[in-house]
Design a protein around this motif. Structure first.
Motif, short mmCIF file in Angstrom:
data_model
loop_
_atom_site.label_atom_id
_atom_site.label_comp_id
_atom_site.label_asym_id
_atom_site.label_seq_id
_atom_site.Cartn_x
_atom_site.Cartn_y
_atom_site.Cartn_z
N HIS A 4 0.83 -1.20 0.00
CA HIS A 4 0.00 0.00 0.00
C HIS A 4 0.87 1.26 0.00
O HIS A 4 0.36 2.37 -0.04
CB HIS A 4 -0.91 0.02 1.24
N VAL A 5 2.19 1.06 0.06
CA VAL A 5 3.11 2.19 0.12
C VAL A 5 3.42 2.61 -1.31
O VAL A 5 4.34 2.09 -1.95
CB VAL A 5 4.39 1.84 0.89
N LEU A 6 2.64 3.54 -1.82
CA LEU A 6 2.73 3.89 -3.23
C LEU A 6 4.07 4.53 -3.60
O LEU A 6 4.55 4.37 -4.72
CB LEU A 6 1.58 4.84 -3.60
N GLU A 7 4.68 5.24 -2.64
CA GLU A 7 5.97 5.85 -2.92
C GLU A 7 7.03 4.79 -3.24
O GLU A 7 7.90 5.02 -4.08
CB GLU A 7 6.43 6.69 -1.72
N VAL A 8 6.94 3.64 -2.58
CA VAL A 8 7.90 2.56 -2.83
C VAL A 8 7.74 2.04 -4.26
O VAL A 8 8.73 1.75 -4.94
CB VAL A 8 7.70 1.41 -1.82
N VAL A 9 6.50 1.94 -4.71
CA VAL A 9 6.25 1.48 -6.08
C VAL A 9 6.91 2.42 -7.08
O VAL A 9 7.57 1.99 -8.02
CB VAL A 9 4.73 1.40 -6.34
N GLU A 10 6.75 3.72 -6.85
CA GLU A 10 7.37 4.69 -7.75
C GLU A 10 8.89 4.61 -7.70
O GLU A 10 9.57 4.80 -8.71
CB GLU A 10 6.92 6.10 -7.38
N GLN A 11 9.43 4.29 -6.53
CA GLN A 11 10.89 4.24 -6.37
C GLN A 11 11.53 3.04 -7.06
O GLN A 11 12.56 3.18 -7.72
CB GLN A 11 11.24 4.19 -4.88
N ILE A 12 10.93 1.86 -6.89
CA ILE A 12 11.69 0.65 -7.24
C ILE A 12 11.04 -0.29 -8.25
O ILE A 12 11.70 -1.18 -8.76
CB ILE A 12 12.05 -0.16 -5.98
N CYS A 13 9.75 -0.12 -8.54
CA CYS A 13 9.09 -1.11 -9.41
C CYS A 13 9.44 -0.92 -10.88
O CYS A 13 9.47 0.20 -11.39
CB CYS A 13 7.58 -1.03 -9.23
N ASP A 14 9.68 -2.04 -11.55
CA ASP A 14 9.87 -2.02 -13.00
C ASP A 14 8.53 -2.11 -13.72
O ASP A 14 8.34 -1.50 -14.77
CB ASP A 14 10.74 -3.21 -13.42
N GLU A 15 7.62 -2.90 -13.16
CA GLU A 15 6.28 -3.04 -13.71
C GLU A 15 5.26 -3.01 -12.58
O GLU A 15 5.58 -3.34 -11.43
CB GLU A 15 6.13 -4.34 -14.52
N VAL A 16 4.04 -2.62 -12.94
CA VAL A 16 2.97 -2.48 -11.95
C VAL A 16 1.70 -3.08 -12.51
O VAL A 16 1.40 -2.95 -13.71
CB VAL A 16 2.72 -0.99 -11.63
#
Length: 240
Positions: free
Chosen positions: A190-202
């Motif tokens: 649920h930590v959306l900032e982490v997704v923006e920081q490290i995810c290659d795909e969503v």
């Protein structure tokens, strides 16, 4: 590669996951997002073999999960969304139990245990019972246990919950290193900032249905270029 092929799951006539099609490539950190009750944990539990698939199929590196269950499970490390397990064991007892389950050789397990628990700051607490641990420490011992056998596929359900900033940073660093080796990190958060920081795909799921799958730039192109992930997430999940 992990593939969900028209996967559905019902509970008492209510569809928790509906015709989910999803491809998760090797060498990626894959973020799986959705509001509470969207079907994230149900999807993860089907992937890990905890829940059976009602219809459709899940394959891992071309192997069907229902026919190669044990082999696939041996290639996975799973951190559940709850860490209140094996509370009566001491930390070291728990890690040795996990190492035994995955047949981690005795000559290397101690160094692995030491390195992982020192990285997460719980080495000094290994002789204490897990029931005396704080929530964050319980999360750390579970994560350490999952990584003991060097699984190719990390499946992490809300892994950062309860972690202090230093441990969260270390785990994110380890996730990046794992994906860069050509392995898979599949995690919900649920930590959306982490997704923006490290995810290659969503991928975003809502009410059991896939709403979006792509990388961050594709998501921003679909909406407004300057939109942040939180606004896009709310727009995708508002009406389901």
């Amino acid at each position: 590669m992990i593939e969900f092929n028209n996967v559905s799951k019902d509970f008492s006539g209510k569809q928790a996951v509906s015709n989910l099609n999803l491809s998760i490539p090797n060498g990626k950190i894959f973020g799986f997002l959705g509001p509470n009750g969207a079907g994230k944990s149900t999807s993860i539990k089907m992937l890990t073999g905890i829940l059976p698939v009602d219809s459709g199929s899940i394959t891992v590196n071309g192997m069907d999960l229902t026919t190669h269950t044990l082999k696939i499970k041996q290639s996975m490390g799973y951190v559940p969304d709850r860490s209140d397990i094996f509370l009566r064991l001491k930390g070291m007892e728990y890690l040795n139990f996990i190492a035994d389950m995955y047949q981690v050789p005795s000559e290397i397990r101690q160094s692995k245990i030491e390195n992982l628990t020192k990285s997460f700051g719980i080495y000094e607490s290994l002789n204490d019972h897990i029931q005396t641990y704080s929530h964050g420490m319980k999360q750390k011992i579970v994560v350490a246990g999952v990584l003991l056998h060097d699984p190719d596929i990390w499946i992490l359900d809300e892994p950062l919950t309860g972690l202090d900033p230093k441990s969260a940073y270390k785990l994110k660093e380890m996730m990046r290193e794992h994906a860069d080796k050509g392995k898979i990190v599949f995690f919900s958060t649920h930590v959306l900032e982490v997704v923006e920081q490290i995810c290659d795909e969503v991928a975003i799921i809502n009410r059991g249905r896939l709403q979006f799958h792509g990388n961050m730039s594709e998501m921003k192109q679909k909406f407004k270029e300057n939109e942040n992930l939180e606004k896009m997430f709310l727009e995708l999940t508002e009406n389901g």
